[in-house]
Design a protein around this motif. Sequence first.
Motif, PDB file in Angstrom:
ATOM      1  N   MET A  10       7.362  36.688 -23.073  1.00 18.60           N
ATOM      2  CA  MET A  10       5.912  36.076 -23.346  1.00 18.60           C
ATOM      3  C   MET A  10       5.522  35.547 -22.294  1.00 18.60           C
ATOM      4  O   MET A  10       6.254  34.750 -21.449  1.00 18.60           O
ATOM      5  N   ASN A  11       4.360  35.662 -21.755  1.00 22.01           N
ATOM      6  CA  ASN A  11       3.560  35.418 -20.636  1.00 22.01           C
ATOM      7  C   ASN A  11       2.866  34.040 -20.945  1.00 22.01           C
ATOM      8  O   ASN A  11       2.101  33.966 -21.893  1.00 22.01           O
ATOM      9  N   ASN A  12       2.753  32.945 -20.128  1.00 20.25           N
ATOM     10  CA  ASN A  12       2.125  31.734 -20.531  1.00 20.25           C
ATOM     11  C   ASN A  12       0.878  31.640 -19.493  1.00 20.25           C
ATOM     12  O   ASN A  12       0.819  32.480 -18.500  1.00 20.25           O
ATOM     13  N   THR A  13      -0.254  31.156 -19.840  1.00 18.80           N
ATOM     14  CA  THR A  13      -1.316  31.069 -19.076  1.00 18.80           C
ATOM     15  C   THR A  13      -1.841  29.826 -18.918  1.00 18.80           C
ATOM     16  O   THR A  13      -1.857  28.969 -19.899  1.00 18.80           O
ATOM     17  N   LEU A  14      -1.966  29.399 -17.509  1.00 18.16           N
ATOM     18  CA  LEU A  14      -2.279  28.195 -17.125  1.00 18.16           C
ATOM     19  C   LEU A  14      -3.975  28.149 -16.763  1.00 18.16           C
ATOM     20  O   LEU A  14      -4.288  28.827 -16.113  1.00 18.16           O
ATOM     21  N   GLN A  15      -4.385  27.088 -17.341  1.00 23.00           N
ATOM     22  CA  GLN A  15      -5.865  26.619 -16.895  1.00 23.00           C
ATOM     23  C   GLN A  15      -6.076  25.835 -15.674  1.00 23.00           C
ATOM     24  O   GLN A  15      -5.585  24.687 -15.750  1.00 23.00           O
ATOM     25  N   ILE A  16      -6.431  26.489 -14.656  1.00 26.44           N
ATOM     26  CA  ILE A  16      -6.633  25.587 -13.548  1.00 26.44           C
ATOM     27  C   ILE A  16      -8.115  25.681 -12.872  1.00 26.44           C
ATOM     28  O   ILE A  16      -8.751  26.371 -13.261  1.00 26.44           O
ATOM     29  N   ALA A  17      -8.347  24.697 -12.170  1.00 27.24           N
ATOM     30  CA  ALA A  17      -9.658  24.516 -11.343  1.00 27.24           C
ATOM     31  C   ALA A  17      -9.229  24.254  -9.836  1.00 27.24           C
ATOM     32  O   ALA A  17      -8.191  23.683  -9.454  1.00 27.24           O
ATOM     33  N   ALA A  18      -9.895  25.279  -9.154  1.00 26.35           N
ATOM     34  CA  ALA A  18      -9.586  24.985  -7.694  1.00 26.35           C
ATOM     35  C   ALA A  18     -10.965  25.057  -6.631  1.00 26.35           C
ATOM     36  O   ALA A  18     -11.847  25.366  -7.441  1.00 26.35           O
ATOM     37  N   ALA A  19     -10.668  24.659  -5.461  1.00 22.41           N
ATOM     38  CA  ALA A  19     -11.979  24.535  -4.697  1.00 22.41           C
ATOM     39  C   ALA A  19     -11.402  25.466  -3.121  1.00 22.41           C
ATOM     40  O   ALA A  19     -10.547  25.275  -2.641  1.00 22.41           O
ATOM     41  N   CYS A  20     -12.620  26.226  -2.792  1.00 21.69           N
ATOM     42  CA  CYS A  20     -12.661  26.620  -1.351  1.00 21.69           C
ATOM     43  C   CYS A  20     -13.383  25.644  -0.427  1.00 21.69           C
ATOM     44  O   CYS A  20     -14.644  25.496  -0.748  1.00 21.69           O
ATOM     45  N   LEU A  21     -12.651  25.011   0.260  1.00 19.87           N
ATOM     46  CA  LEU A  21     -13.106  23.887   1.145  1.00 19.87           C
ATOM     47  C   LEU A  21     -13.206  24.215   2.415  1.00 19.87           C
ATOM     48  O   LEU A  21     -12.255  24.769   3.163  1.00 19.87           O
ATOM     49  N   PHE A  22     -14.461  24.473   2.979  1.00 14.70           N
ATOM     50  CA  PHE A  22     -14.601  24.664   4.356  1.00 14.70           C
ATOM     51  C   PHE A  22     -14.712  23.884   5.429  1.00 14.70           C
ATOM     52  O   PHE A  22     -15.614  22.741   5.011  1.00 14.70           O
ATOM     53  N   LEU A  66     -18.146  29.484  -7.680  1.00 16.92           N
ATOM     54  CA  LEU A  66     -17.609  30.855  -7.129  1.00 16.92           C
ATOM     55  C   LEU A  66     -17.376  32.163  -8.323  1.00 16.92           C
ATOM     56  O   LEU A  66     -17.888  32.989  -8.177  1.00 16.92           O
ATOM     57  N   GLY A  67     -16.782  31.504  -9.140  1.00 15.72           N
ATOM     58  CA  GLY A  67     -16.269  32.305 -10.511  1.00 15.72           C
ATOM     59  C   GLY A  67     -15.145  31.748 -11.231  1.00 15.72           C
ATOM     60  O   GLY A  67     -14.536  30.853 -10.973  1.00 15.72           O
ATOM     61  N   GLN A  68     -14.767  32.687 -12.297  1.00 18.96           N
ATOM     62  CA  GLN A  68     -13.480  32.504 -12.952  1.00 18.96           C
ATOM     63  C   GLN A  68     -12.762  33.733 -12.636  1.00 18.96           C
ATOM     64  O   GLN A  68     -13.231  34.787 -12.729  1.00 18.96           O
ATOM     65  N   PHE A  69     -11.350  33.442 -12.497  1.00 18.30           N
ATOM     66  CA  PHE A  69     -10.450  34.476 -12.049  1.00 18.30           C
ATOM     67  C   PHE A  69      -9.075  34.558 -12.745  1.00 18.30           C
ATOM     68  O   PHE A  69      -8.755  33.320 -13.133  1.00 18.30           O
ATOM     69  N   HIS A  70      -8.370  35.512 -12.844  1.00 18.61           N
ATOM     70  CA  HIS A  70      -7.230  35.607 -13.630  1.00 18.61           C
ATOM     71  C   HIS A  70      -6.176  36.432 -12.784  1.00 18.61           C
ATOM     72  O   HIS A  70      -6.353  37.513 -12.204  1.00 18.61           O
ATOM     73  N   ALA A  71      -4.908  35.544 -12.515  1.00 23.73           N
ATOM     74  CA  ALA A  71      -3.919  36.358 -11.571  1.00 23.73           C
ATOM     75  C   ALA A  71      -2.675  35.621 -11.913  1.00 23.73           C
ATOM     76  O   ALA A  71      -2.468  34.635 -12.582  1.00 23.73           O
ATOM     77  N   PRO A  72      -1.626  36.264 -11.319  1.00 25.42           N
ATOM     78  CA  PRO A  72      -0.192  36.029 -11.699  1.00 25.42           C
ATOM     79  C   PRO A  72      -0.071  34.629 -10.735  1.00 25.42           C
ATOM     80  O   PRO A  72      -0.524  34.427  -9.893  1.00 25.42           O
ATOM     81  N   ALA A  73       0.783  33.581 -11.482  1.00 28.74           N
ATOM     82  CA  ALA A  73       0.865  32.348 -10.830  1.00 28.74           C
ATOM     83  C   ALA A  73       1.822  32.684  -9.918  1.00 28.74           C
ATOM     84  O   ALA A  73       2.764  33.270  -9.782  1.00 28.74           O
TER      85      ALA A  73
END
Length: 133
Positions: free
Chosen positions: A1-13, A67-74
């Motif tokens: 079973m795959n677990n999904t984590l809800q995260i928030a992150a920033a592109c800081l320039f 920027l948006g919402q994205f889904h990817a492997p941890a």
Amino acid sequence: MNNTLQIAAACLFDERGRLLLVRKRNTRFFMLPGGKREPGEDALSALKRELLEELELQLDSTALQPLGQFHAPAANEANTWVQADIYRAALPHSVQAAAELEELRWLDTAQPLPDDLAPLLREQVLPALQRLP
């Protein structure tokens, strides 16, 4: 079973347009600053909390543009995916690693990409940034 984590992150320039990356202690992959949302916490509140903990950085909500919402492997957890709300902002001053961060790195996105980038960053976020006007 795959677990999904809800995260928030920033592109800081920085002022040179380089993207700030972080590596957490005892991990291999570099990723965006940010982290897991607490139960009932919205993405922007989670991101502001994580930036304060990890970088001792306080940003006003108006400085963070979605920027948006994205889904990817941890990157660092087996059988786990991340559902990530990503924001972008200009870094107002220099920062240093705090909390669980081991290392900071600046990424020039015009140069060849290193092999140690998290899947979310490499496969989702960097292409989204390249599509911006």
